[in-house]
Design an enzyme around this catalytic site. Sequence first.
Site, PDB file in Angstrom:
ATOM      1  N   ASP A 117       0.947  -1.174  -0.117  1.00  0.00           N
ATOM      2  CA  ASP A 117       0.025  -0.045   0.088  1.00  0.00           C
ATOM      3  C   ASP A 117       0.923   1.282  -0.045  1.00  0.00           C
ATOM      4  O   ASP A 117       1.362   1.524   1.060  1.00  0.00           O
ATOM      5  CB  ASP A 117      -0.828  -0.104   1.251  1.00  0.00           C
ATOM      6  N   GLU A 150       1.047   4.607   0.465  1.00  0.00           N
ATOM      7  CA  GLU A 150       0.350   5.740   0.493  1.00  0.00           C
ATOM      8  C   GLU A 150       1.344   6.272   1.575  1.00  0.00           C
ATOM      9  O   GLU A 150       2.114   5.519   2.560  1.00  0.00           O
ATOM     10  CB  GLU A 150      -0.684   5.474   1.033  1.00  0.00           C
TER      11      GLU A 150
END
Length: 305
Positions: free
Chosen positions: A164, A166
């Site tokens: 992920d 982010e």
Amino acid sequence: MFTLVRRKARTAALALSTAAALLVGATAASGAPAGPAPVKQGPASVAYVEVNNNSMLNVGKYTLANGGGNVFDVAVIFAANINYDTGTNKAYLYFNDNVQRALDNVATQIRPLQRKGIKVLLSVLGNHQGAGFANFPSQQDASAFAKQLSDAVAEYGLDGIDFDDEYAEYGTNGTAQPNDSSFVHLVTALRANMPDKIISLYNIGPAASRLSYGGVDISSDFDYAWNPYYGTWQVPGIALPKSKLSPAAVEIGRTSRGTAADLARRTVDEGYGVYLTYNLDGSDRSADVSAFTRELYGSEAVYTP
């Protein structure tokens, strides 16, 4: 993880068996056979759990009224971090206290899920320190981080890694901006380290758009990829078959039941093999879960505390 607010005729052709699509030949990481849950027909369902607030065991509390199969096939520990050591100028794998507690208690938090046949992945997320999957300074650095990931999977008996990209905040602490080679080197090394484990992609961030470099395309190294925007439909931009993609994404308790049902119906109608959910908590969410299980599996969900 994004939410939408923040930024973020059932067909015969989809007679997918979750056991076949996800669990064939699988054994729980503890060495015990993958669990006794009945085989169900339909897409695989994925549940991210925020372990800062909730127990992984919640994933195993939902079964189908018709047949008794597990509602969820994959449970994702959210989340470990990629951190940055300003002394060594290296990225390293970091577990906050809650992630570490879940991992230290695999016998009671993870193995019960695996004995049911539920795969357990470790999600890895940026941590505002400049380190990310897309800015390793060399292939050797990418490979070193890949080894940290595969070592964690082996040490704790997990079933794979979820990426992920982010909150890395590329450039912080003097780190580099994303480059084209890093994620390719990282995933290539990780797949070599754990050829039989799951690697999944939360389809967001600079890494997700950098899947090819120097004639190497890592798309086929992923087992699954999913849409990161809850309450929406968005096909991940990766060259994987429909059976490995989740264009649907819902946040349990926040995405309306009508939307969850519509996205599940579309998943089946268009022949996709995965349905993503986020933020399963410790409440009885059987009404929210049934909204999509009726469409995916033709059954209500049953919650057993």
